[in-house]
Design an enzyme around this catalytic site. Structure first.
Site, PDB file in Angstrom:
ATOM      1  N   HIS A  18      -7.518  -2.234   8.315  1.00  0.00           N
ATOM      2  CA  HIS A  18      -8.150  -1.291   7.381  1.00  0.00           C
ATOM      3  C   HIS A  18      -9.646  -1.585   7.376  1.00  0.00           C
ATOM      4  CE1 HIS A  18      -3.960  -1.198   5.444  1.00  0.00           C
ATOM      5  NE2 HIS A  18      -4.137  -0.082   6.112  1.00  0.00           N
ATOM      6  N   GLU A  53     -11.589  -3.486   4.437  1.00  0.00           N
ATOM      7  CA  GLU A  53     -11.099  -4.791   3.972  1.00  0.00           C
ATOM      8  C   GLU A  53     -11.836  -5.836   4.799  1.00  0.00           C
ATOM      9  OE1 GLU A  53      -6.792  -4.595   4.137  1.00  0.00           O
ATOM     10  OE2 GLU A  53      -6.745  -2.814   2.849  1.00  0.00           O
ATOM     11  N   HIS A  88      -5.369  -8.832   5.581  1.00  0.00           N
ATOM     12  CA  HIS A  88      -5.646  -7.705   4.673  1.00  0.00           C
ATOM     13  C   HIS A  88      -6.244  -8.181   3.354  1.00  0.00           C
ATOM     14  CE1 HIS A  88      -3.564  -4.320   6.739  1.00  0.00           C
ATOM     15  NE2 HIS A  88      -3.020  -5.326   7.395  1.00  0.00           N
ATOM     16  N   GLU A 117      -2.427 -11.258   2.684  1.00  0.00           N
ATOM     17  CA  GLU A 117      -2.905 -10.211   1.755  1.00  0.00           C
ATOM     18  C   GLU A 117      -3.615 -10.888   0.599  1.00  0.00           C
ATOM     19  OE1 GLU A 117      -3.755  -6.803   1.037  1.00  0.00           O
ATOM     20  OE2 GLU A 117      -1.803  -6.402   1.960  1.00  0.00           O
TER      21      GLU A 117
END
Lengths: 298, 298
Positions: free
Chosen positions: A18, A21, A110, A170
């Site tokens: 992404h 990010e 992420h 994450e």
């Protein structure tokens, strides 16, 4: 035993799946300048910048969410030809192909705007993954383990499902398009522990691990309140905001409508919200994921 | 005295000047449904959605930052014709024209990813503004007053400089493209206090205000560390992250380079950073603003 999953020969660390990010993208730069930071004796490490065009545009994606493009069906569908769909096929050729991948293990990096701390998302709960979670939690007490093993790896559509083993790191909370040092440091540390774990696993030299640990198993996703036209009419309740991995009980307030009305959660289990109020989820009007707390036996 | 600035007959509340700062946009919807929330006896209130196209695109802006397009020179330059430049001229026609505006007072609603809490940014320090800061701080002890009176209102390029009186309500921390209830509630409350203040001011019925209060006067803007090619090579130091309006002294660490080197601030005054690590400022590689603490005499 020398089955394929038991030795990891090739590892890919993927950042920028992404484009907004930033932690993984900046860590990749650092590791490309100093490869020894992510190299270990028993495997080859490759670093991959998954969505450079989205980063240039300072957006999560150009055409569609890259991290939803890796189902076997979509990878085989040549009519899916926008930027992320094309890039997914290119990454599958580079790292895979999914189902018979040249890469043994993928770490996909992420960030989330949610207050999830340093989370390790496991896509399956075989011995390798159960041990990895135990090792990372032992080395990094702040770490949270999330199980998304509701489907098989092959059925997952995440980038890290290209290889037979793959995880998602994450880390949050971090706004989109920002670099926070605390978040960067957590990601750097968790990645190092994962690489160490793989190296020790390959050598058969894992330390003594705890017999079990607490984790959060994905259960369902909740939508933000909408009216009959699908327009958003409410937001996450202030009691729930930032309360990722804190228990939510039936009757607890969960949303506040813009007219001030409070909405309660009427569930029949003790839920552990996460990805609470994640910015990227607004595209689909999602409010949060709910997990159940489980004990993982190592 | 009955000079024009002494009575406010028309107020415009502007939201969505930046399309991914959601609090103002959702508050506008609420107030448009229930106008009595923002109406007062002594003035007319108008609500204005400044950049609807950027909101649709879920971006700060399409072509350029709307809140930098309101200098008299740029408003008069018809060659500046991109979306935000055109929209700025339309808003100037609707609310202004700047220098002789039909709107007496503009409240422009903004969010920041920085930990600035509920901040009221004053563009001048005349009696009206000094009293407004005192009133808002008296009603809302969490409120912070920031003075950006380093130039005249006419010289400012902000949207709220269209009218003779204008303020910026700046509330954070909130990631871009997210609605947090705590932030929304702060913005709602601060706007109500400002409207009450104007109403009381018009009636000559202001309550007794404190004789003085603490505020932060803008002094300078710092860039993120760059190499000779202008590439970003560092980030805000973890000690400074989230420490908006906390004192920074010469020798304190301020940046961490991606190679781990710490960089200290070598200033000759006690600085109060704010807009620390604001996502939108990355476009120009800005790290934060620095203020000096001042005492405002009411």
């Amino acid at each position: 035993m020398t089955t394929r999953t038991n030795t990891i020969d090739t590892v890919a660390i993927v950042g920028g799946t992404h484009g907004n990010e930033f932690s993984g993208i900046y860590l990749l730069r650092k590791w490309q300048q100093t490869p020894s930071l992510v190299s270990r004796d028993t495997f080859q490490t490759e670093t991959v910048f998954a969505n450079p065009k989205a980063f240039e545009a300072n957006k999560r994606y150009l055409d569609c969410d890259m991290n939803r493009q890796f189902s076997l069906e979509d990878l085989a569908n040549n009519d899916l030809a926008n930027y992320e769909q094309s890039r997914a096929k290119a990454l599958n050729a580079q790292l895979g192909p999914k189902g018979d991948a040249k890469t043994d293990f993928i770490i996909d990096l992420h960030n989330t705007t949610s207050n999830m701390g340093p989370s390790l998302i496991l896509l399956q709960s075989d011995a390798f993954n159960r041990q990895m979670g135990a090792y990372v939690k032992m080395k990094m007490p702040d770490a949270v383990v999330v199980l998304e093993d509701q489907v098989t790896v092959e059925e997952h559509y995440f980038l890290s499902s290209i290889s037979e083993q793959g995880v998602i790191v994450e880390i949050g909370p971090q706004p989109q398009s920002v670099i926070r040092q605390d978040i960067l440091d957590w990601m750097d540390e968790m990645t190092a522990h994962i690489l160490d774990f793989v190296d020790l696993h390959n050598q058969g030299r894992l330390p003594e691990l705890p017999a079990s640990y607490e984790a959060f198993k994905y259960h369902e996703t909740l939508k933000l309140p909408e009216d009959e036209n699908g327009e958003r009419i409410g937001m996450v309740h202030r009691n729930v905001q930032d309360a990722d991995f804190k228990p939510l009980k039936s009757g607890d307030p969960i949303f506040t409508l813009f007219d001030g009305t409070e909405v309660s959660w009427e569930g029949d289990y003790e839920a552990y919200p996460h990805f609470i109020n994640e910015a990227a989820y607004y595209d689909n009007n999602l409010a949060m994921s709910l997990a159940k707390k489980v004990t993982v036996e190592v």
